[in-house]
Structures are given as structure tokens and as C-alpha cells.
Design a protein around this motif. Structure first.
Motif, short mmCIF file in Angstrom:
data_model
loop_
_atom_site.label_atom_id
_atom_site.label_comp_id
_atom_site.label_asym_id
_atom_site.label_seq_id
_atom_site.Cartn_x
_atom_site.Cartn_y
_atom_site.Cartn_z
N ALA A 7 0.64 -1.18 0.14
CA ALA A 7 0.06 -0.28 -0.24
C ALA A 7 0.79 1.22 -0.09
CB ALA A 7 -0.87 0.08 1.34
N GLU A 8 1.34 0.87 0.33
CA GLU A 8 3.13 2.27 0.95
C GLU A 8 3.48 2.60 -0.97
OE1 GLU A 8 4.32 -0.52 3.22
OE2 GLU A 8 2.37 0.13 3.87
N SER A 9 3.56 2.16 -1.88
CA SER A 9 3.54 2.73 -2.91
C SER A 9 2.75 3.43 -3.63
CB SER A 9 4.29 1.46 -3.56
OG SER A 9 3.52 0.23 -3.89
N ALA A 10 1.62 3.28 -3.21
CA ALA A 10 0.32 3.89 -4.22
C ALA A 10 0.17 5.44 -3.96
CB ALA A 10 -0.69 3.58 -4.05
N ASP A 11 0.32 6.25 -4.68
CA ASP A 11 0.15 7.75 -4.45
C ASP A 11 -0.99 7.86 -3.98
OD1 ASP A 11 2.77 8.37 -5.61
OD2 ASP A 11 1.58 8.54 -8.18
N LEU A 12 -2.40 7.41 -4.47
CA LEU A 12 -3.22 7.69 -4.26
C LEU A 12 -4.13 6.06 -4.04
CD1 LEU A 12 -6.00 9.02 -3.54
CD2 LEU A 12 -6.76 8.54 -6.27
N GLU A 13 -5.21 6.20 -2.60
CA GLU A 13 -5.94 4.54 -2.51
C GLU A 13 -6.46 5.77 -1.44
OE1 GLU A 13 -3.42 1.85 -0.55
OE2 GLU A 13 -5.14 1.46 0.90
N CYS A 14 -7.81 6.00 -2.47
CA CYS A 14 -8.77 5.86 -1.81
C CYS A 14 -10.76 5.16 -2.15
CB CYS A 14 -9.43 6.76 -2.57
SG CYS A 14 -9.65 6.92 -4.34
N GLU A 15 -11.97 5.07 -1.25
CA GLU A 15 -13.11 4.41 -1.07
C GLU A 15 -13.85 5.32 -1.63
OE1 GLU A 15 -11.22 1.07 1.85
OE2 GLU A 15 -14.00 1.36 1.61
N LEU A 16 -15.04 4.70 -2.32
CA LEU A 16 -15.78 5.85 -2.89
C LEU A 16 -17.50 4.36 -2.34
CD1 LEU A 16 -17.10 7.99 -4.22
CD2 LEU A 16 -17.03 6.36 -5.78
N ASP A 17 -18.21 5.05 -1.77
CA ASP A 17 -19.24 4.13 -1.54
C ASP A 17 -20.81 4.75 -2.19
OD1 ASP A 17 -20.36 6.28 -0.66
OD2 ASP A 17 -20.62 5.06 1.49
N ASN A 18 -20.40 5.01 -3.42
CA ASN A 18 -21.20 5.41 -4.36
C ASN A 18 -20.75 5.15 -5.95
OD1 ASN A 18 -24.06 5.60 -6.26
ND2 ASN A 18 -23.94 7.71 -4.82
N VAL A 19 -20.62 4.43 -6.40
CA VAL A 19 -19.76 4.03 -7.49
C VAL A 19 -21.29 4.38 -8.64
CG1 VAL A 19 -19.22 2.48 -9.16
CG2 VAL A 19 -18.94 1.63 -7.30
N GLN A 20 -22.36 4.84 -8.42
CA GLN A 20 -23.40 5.11 -9.70
C GLN A 20 -23.32 6.46 -9.20
OE1 GLN A 20 -24.52 3.19 -12.22
NE2 GLN A 20 -25.55 4.88 -12.55
N GLY A 21 -22.44 7.20 -8.82
CA GLY A 21 -23.12 8.88 -8.38
C GLY A 21 -21.23 9.43 -9.60
N MET A 22 -20.70 8.26 -9.58
CA MET A 22 -19.28 8.71 -10.34
C MET A 22 -19.18 8.49 -11.21
SD MET A 22 -15.53 7.87 -9.01
CE MET A 22 -14.25 7.78 -9.48
N VAL A 23 -20.03 7.33 -11.60
CA VAL A 23 -20.48 6.69 -12.95
C VAL A 23 -20.85 8.49 -13.75
CG1 VAL A 23 -21.68 5.41 -15.33
CG2 VAL A 23 -20.50 4.08 -13.39
N ASP A 24 -22.59 8.92 -13.25
CA ASP A 24 -23.19 9.77 -13.47
C ASP A 24 -22.69 11.03 -13.78
OD1 ASP A 24 -25.31 8.10 -13.04
OD2 ASP A 24 -26.11 9.42 -11.59
N ALA A 25 -21.29 10.64 -12.55
CA ALA A 25 -20.52 12.45 -13.15
C ALA A 25 -19.59 12.11 -14.03
CB ALA A 25 -19.57 12.65 -11.27
N LEU A 26 -18.94 10.95 -14.11
CA LEU A 26 -18.20 11.00 -15.09
C LEU A 26 -18.64 11.24 -16.49
CD1 LEU A 26 -15.60 8.34 -13.87
CD2 LEU A 26 -15.12 11.54 -13.81
N SER A 27 -19.89 10.43 -16.73
CA SER A 27 -20.95 10.38 -17.82
C SER A 27 -20.75 11.41 -18.27
CB SER A 27 -21.86 9.24 -17.94
OG SER A 27 -21.42 8.67 -16.91
N SER A 28 -21.53 12.44 -17.46
CA SER A 28 -21.71 13.66 -17.67
C SER A 28 -20.62 14.85 -18.51
CB SER A 28 -22.58 14.83 -17.09
OG SER A 28 -21.44 15.26 -15.70
N VAL A 29 -19.61 14.83 -18.82
CA VAL A 29 -18.65 15.22 -19.58
C VAL A 29 -18.20 14.34 -20.98
CG1 VAL A 29 -17.64 16.65 -17.70
CG2 VAL A 29 -16.90 14.37 -18.63
N ARG A 30 -19.11 12.76 -21.19
CA ARG A 30 -18.73 12.16 -21.88
C ARG A 30 -19.73 12.64 -23.58
NH1 ARG A 30 -19.20 5.59 -21.43
NH2 ARG A 30 -18.14 5.35 -23.59
N TRP A 31 -19.30 13.17 -24.20
CA TRP A 31 -20.20 13.69 -25.56
C TRP A 31 -20.05 12.31 -26.54
CZ3 TRP A 31 -17.11 17.07 -22.95
CH2 TRP A 31 -16.13 17.92 -23.94
N LYS A 32 -18.46 12.20 -26.56
CA LYS A 32 -18.83 11.43 -27.49
C LYS A 32 -18.59 9.81 -27.21
CE LYS A 32 -15.10 13.23 -29.55
NZ LYS A 32 -13.55 13.81 -30.56
N ARG A 33 -18.66 8.77 -28.48
CA ARG A 33 -17.93 7.22 -27.98
C ARG A 33 -16.55 7.34 -27.12
NH1 ARG A 33 -18.97 2.68 -27.44
NH2 ARG A 33 -17.94 1.10 -28.26
#
Lengths: 302, 325
Positions: A7-33
Motif C-alpha cells: 500500500a505504501e507505494s501507491a500515490d492514491l488509495e481511496c474508497e467510494l461508497d457510491n459508484v453510480q454517483g461517480m459514473v453519473d458525474a463522469l458520464s456527464s462529460v462524455r459526449w463522444k464515444r
């Protein structure tokens, strides 16, 4: 391959409990394939940037408050490139309908991958290793600056904004956005195969146009396809929660569009009314689009 | 060549609500193969590629008054379009159910039955008689006949070939693991489909099922552990418990405790569509020498945990790569 990365070698380690929220947020800037995105990691959170033809840029801000755990150990900011489509599609496999699922995100993996792993259950595990690349040098900042002393801005219901922009599809490739103080009105006008004008009158419908700041008349033209990018993939949660989007016109006519997407943990009760967003105000992802205006023959508005 | 039978109420609901919708997802055209004791719906048994699916019913599971005769040991086989068959059956059932509408199934008078038979008829604007599978029933106010066009019955050699293919499709994998939740797996695989193809599956005697799609840009996988194992079992070595899914399955393959094959994501997703037939459990296994990926669906006698031996459904997914093991 020994995949037990310490674990020490990672720059970032994080946990998220709402994957769908992150999918929603990222999808909103996806206007092309196929879209390349740049991700920047810092002690404040994760920022994802996409860009097209130096004309439109979108940023998703996932502050560390959205995460259940956020451990950042690099000294400087870290940037890497990733395919937005693959990132969203793989995140989407972690999301289960009617379940909240928790994932762990790590960077970098042994081969500089972005690593995702579900952590809900001991007996079932989903994982993804997404190849990253050295980011292209994109103009990181569009240098959005307010024009003049008072900002020109208005806030409109996201659903109404999306509907208006969708309706403007048929007239043509260029849309004029005008603000005028008296009477206070925002006008979207498309000319081409036909004319279509959509007015948001401030006094006529305060539910629709919830805020309006304008002390002088101003008007700029934007390419339809870029304007369209700002609302083409607004997540359904934004519409359901009846959220507003803020539009600001800055120096040189650059248009800033801001949306709010809830990344709150899905409550087990199925009520949308008291959407968890109100209970956890910090758990909102901020989405920003910057759209450059079409260049006129004269540089009148500089 | 004659075939005539009456569909039982249970048979109607099995076909209309469960099997035809599921089998339709496997492929539009299938062979209906009728013998003295069984009816089979068979997909892709005679042509090599594609997912093979085998649904087998003991005649009592679907029919009563079952009469069949042919010069080929009373065996008849023909190809039929499943969506047409399903539509015809649905239409007939609405008329058939008219009697039952007031007082439930008990009110259906014994004279009202749903007959299914093979006929040859002259279709409109045609000089030549064509074979049809005909459904016939009468309701309270109306009667209905639905003719479903079918292929010419298979020749004696084709029927023998079909029977041989059926016999060879019956061998069981040495190890089968029970799929925890088909709906969940289906959602997962449907989303995985966007990422790449093919999917590699490894199944271990310890009860691990590991799926993975790997392309140059991404590796996406899922591992389900401690599943119920039927057949050859093995213990997970203690040192393997805390590894990642990939290393665990690689080590199990090296030990000979697991096999791995690659199949098309599309086929895999289709095999999951079989849950429309509402099986009570599903098991995945890899055939000896990695010849194919086998899925076996199990049906219980309603209200019990005993296998209903009169119904069986299994699929065989062609392997894209000989694989290891």
C-alpha cells in the motif's frame, strides 16, 4: 505476476461508497464515444478533464469529501491520461442496481495502471486495471475570467436547459446566446435551416430561471455541437433532484456551464424526495464546461 | 409420419411463460425433435459454431394423449422459428383461457383442450402443400387454429446425426460450480460487454469462478469464491487465500485444480438469458480437455428441493481458444 502491491507505494488509495454517483458525474462529460481524459490527483481530490478541438473543455471535480477514505501520499500533483469511455464502462460494471457498492481506487499499479476493486464482499470481487498514459499537453486552463465588474450569469433548471438545447438542434450549427437586463431575459437563438428562438424570461417564470445577474446587453455565438456537449449526458439524478445549472459569460464571451451531481450514498429507502444530497450537502460532484465562442470577423467584445 | 398431442396446462405455462422466451434468446431457429418419450428443443446441434442449447422434456411434462409415429423408429425432427411458435401459442392461449377467466383453471371444461399436431396444407397462392405445426383450441365464443410453418421433416440420416450430436452433448464436466445469482451475473456481463471480447472463464475444484476480459488497454474481471461444487473438489491451499483473483486462478491451473477457457462474451451473455426459463439453480463447468463451457440448469419439483427429472436444460458454449488445463 505478484499482484500484492504494498500500500505504501501507491500515490492514491481511496474508497467510494457510491459508484453510480461517480459514473453519473463522469458520464456527464462524455459526449463522444472515444474521448481521452486527463486525471489529476492531489490532496484535495480527483479532477478529470476532457477537451475537444481547443473549443470546449469539461472538468469533473471529485473532492476528497466524496470518498469514505482518501489517502494521498505523493508530494506533487500527479497527472495521467486515460480513455474516458473505458474508465466509465469499467466503473459501471461495479455498480449494481438497487445496491450501493463500495470500491477502492488506487494509483499507480505495478505498470502505472489505475486499479479499481470492489470491497463489499469477501467471496465476490470485481477488479479492473486500466492502462494509463502520459497525458498530452492540453491547455490545462481556459483562463476563464469574469468580464467587467459584475458577472453576467444566470441559473436555470438543468432539465429546462437540456430541453432547450435539444430543441435547438434543427435550426443549425450556430447558436446565439444573449442576455439583456431590461426586461431581464436570456435568449437562445438558432438560425440556419430555419429560425428558432427560446426565451427564458426572468419575471415570467422564476421557477425556471432561478437567478439572473446582468447589467448590460451581451450576446455571443457558440457552435451547436459544443453547446450540446454541455447537456447531452446530464445524469438522470440531476433531473430527478430538480437541480439547476449555472451559466456565466466571461471575458471574450467564454461560456461557463456548471452542473451539480449528487454522489451521496444511496439510501436504502426508495424515496427520491428527501434525496440524500440535502442530508449530505458536501457530497456533490461539480461539473464545469467551458465553451469558447465562435470567432466573429471583428473582435468587438474583447 | 404423424404427430398429435394435447398440451397440458402445466405444459402450456412451461412453454409460453418460461422456455420459449428463454430459447428465443438462444437463436431464432431451432430443431424440435420428438421421440416416443421425449420432446427436445435443440439449437446449433448440426452446425458447428454458435451456442448449443438442449432443452429436454419428458412427454408427460408437456403433453397428454401423445401420439407419434414415423418410419424412423417414431422419431420426427424439423426446424421451427421460435418467435412464430411463441406468438402462435400466445394467441391460442388467450382463446383457450376464455373459459377459465371466470372461475380459474378448474372451470375449464374437459372438452376444451389445446391440440398440437403436424399437418400438411396448401398455403394461399401456392400449388404445393407445406408442413405446419398446428395449434387448435376453442374458447367460450370462438375457436382458433394457428398454423406455424416448419421446415420439411429431417431425413433419416439427419435425424440420426441429430441423435448422435445429442448423445455426445450429454457428457458432464468433472467439476461444476453453482452460480450464485444469475441476475447479478447477467447485469455484470452485460456491462462487461462494452469493454472487450472474448471473456476467459476459469473454474476451480475449490469452488472459484473467475471471469476476465483483457485487452491492451484494460483488464476487467470478477471472481466468485466458495461456490457449491459438484463433482471433483479440492481444498484451497492456505497460502493462496490472500492472493489476488488472477494469481489465485493461475496457481490453481498450475496445480491442476482449475481449468480455463475463452468464450465469446456474446455467447456467455446468451447463456445467462436462460434464467428466463426460471431455473432453480445453474452450474458452470468446463468439459474435459477444455472442449466447451457447459452450463446446466436445474429445475425443482415445485415446492420441493428435489430435481424435476422430467425437464432439463443445458447449454454448451464453443471455446475460442483451446485454453489450458
Amino acid at each position: 505476476m505478484s499482484s500484492e502491491v504494498d500500500a505504501e507505494s501507491a500515490d492514491l488509495e481511496c474508497e467510494l461508497d457510491n459508484v453510480q454517483g461517480m459514473v453519473d458525474a463522469l458520464s456527464s462529460v462524455r459526449w463522444k464515444r472515444h474521448q481521452d481524459a486527463v486525471i489529476e490527483l492531489s490532496e484535495h481530490g480527483i479532477v478529470l478533464v476532457v477537451e475537444e478541438s481547443s473549443c470546449v473543455q469539461a472538468k469533473v471535480y471529485l473532492q476528497k469529501e466524496l470518498f469514505v477514505r482518501y489517502e494521498y501520499s505523493a508530494q506533487a500533483r500527479v497527472r495521467f491520461g486515460v480513455s474516458l469511455g473505458l474508465f466509465v464502462d469499467s466503473l459501471n460494471t461495479f455498480s449494481r442496481p438497487a445496491h450501493s457498492s463500495t470500491i477502492e481506487i488506487r494509483y499507480p499499479g505495478p505498470d502505472m495502471q489505475l486499479l479499481l476493486r470492489s470491497v463489499d464482499s469477501l467471496d465476490a470481487c470485481i477488479y479492473a486495471e486500466i492502462r494509463t498514459r502520459i497525458p498530452e499537453t492540453i491547455s490545462w486552463d481556459y483562463n476563464f475570467e469574469p468580464a467587467g465588474s459584475t458577472p453576467l450569469s444566470f441559473t436555470v433548471k438543468s432539465a429546462a436547459l437540456k430541453e432547450a438545447i435539444d430543441d435547438l438542434e434543427w435550426p443549425g450549427s450556430s447558436i446565439q446566446v444573449s442576455l439583456q437586463p431590461a426586461p431581464p431575459v436570456v435568449t437562445f437563438r438558432g438560425e440556419g435551416h430555419g429560425d428558432l428562438q427560446i426565451d427564458f424570461m426572468y419575471y415570467a417564470n422564476t421557477d425556471l430561471l432561478t437567478a439572473f445577474h446582468c447589467d448590460r446587453e451581451e450576446s455571443h455565438r457558440y457552435k451547436y455541437k459544443f453547446l450540446r456537449a454541455t447537456t447531452s449526458n446530464i445524469p438522470s439524478s440531476v433531473i430527478k433532484e430538480n437541480r439547476g445549472s449555472k451559466l456565466t459569460i466571461g471575458r471574450g464571451g467564454m461560456l461557463k456551464v456548471q452542473h451539480l451531481v449528487s454522489v451521496a450514498k444511496q439510501s436504502n429507502s426508495h424515496s427520491h424526495a428527501d434525496s440524500a444530497g440535502y442530508l449530505q450537502p458536501s457530497r456533490i460532484a461539480y461539473i464545469e464546461f467551458f465553451v469558447k465562442p465562435e470567432v466573429d470577423d471583428d473582435n468587438a467584445n474583447d | 409420419m404423424k404427430f398429435k398431442a394435447f398440451l397440458t396446462d402445466n405444459g402450456i405455462s412451461l412453454l409460453e411463460k418460461r422456455f420459449l422466451p428463454a430459447l428465443d434468446k438462444m437463436g431464432k431457429i431451432c430443431h424440435l425433435y420428438l421421440t416416443r418419450d421425449h420432446a427436445f428443443f435443440l439449437h446449433n446441434l448440426l452446425n458447428g459454431d454458435g451456442i448449443q442449447s438442449i432443452a429436454q422434456f419428458r412427454k408427460e411434462a408437456l403433453f397428454d394423449d401423445y401420439r407419434i409415429s414415423s418410419q424412423n423408429e417414431d422419431r420426427i425432427a424439423f426446424a421451427v422459428d421460435l418467435s412464430l411458435l411463441h406468438r402462435a401459442l400466445r394467441s391460442v392461449v388467450t382463446i383457450y383461457a376464455e373459459f377459465g377467466a371466470d372461475g380459474g383453471a378448474a372451470a375449464v371444461p374437459p372438452s376444451n383442450r389445446l391440440q398440437i399436431k403436424l399437418v400438411k396444407k396448401l398455403p394461399p397462392h401456392s400449388q404445393q402443400a407445406m408442413p405446419f405445426l398446428t395449434f387448435e383450441t376453442k374458447g367460450y365464443k370462438s375457436a382458433v387454429i394457428q398454423d406455424v410453418p416448419i421446415s420439411k421433416p429431417l431425413s433419416r440420416t439427419d435425424v440420426l446425426e441429430l441423435q448422435a450430436a445429442l448423445d455426445s452433448a450429454q457428457d458432464l464436466p468433472q467439476t461444476l460450480v453453482q452460480v450464485p445469482d444469475m441476475n447479478q451475473l447477467q447485469t455484470f456481463v452485460d456491462r462487461m460487454k462494452h469493454v472487450g471480447d472474448p471473456i476467459s472463464m476459469s473454474i476451480s475444484k475449490c469452488g472459484d469462478l473467475h471471469l476476465q476480459i483483457s485487452t491492451t488497454l484494460i483488464t476487467l474481471g470478477a471472481e466468485f469464491r466458495k461456490l457449491l461444487v459438484i463433482g471433483e473438489k479440492a481444498q484451497v491451499p492456505a497460502e493462496d487465500r490472500n492472493l489476488t483473483a488472477q494469481s489465485r486462478s493461475e496457481r490453481a491451473i498450475l496445480r491442476g485444480d482449475a481449468m480455463s477457457v475463452q468464450v465469446s462474451v456474446k455467447h456467455f451473455s446468451k447463456s445467462l438469458q436462460c434464467h428466463l426459463a426460471k431455473p432453480d439453480c445453474a452450474f458452470y463447468g468446463i468439459a474435459p480437455q477444455g472442449a466447451c463451457l457447459t452450463v446446466i440448469f436445474q429445475f425443482f419439483i415445485p415446492g420441493t428441493h428435489q430435481t424435476d427429472k422430467s425437464i432439463s436444460l443445458h447449454c454448451r458454449l464453443p471455446v475460442l481458444d483451446p485454453g489450458s488445463g
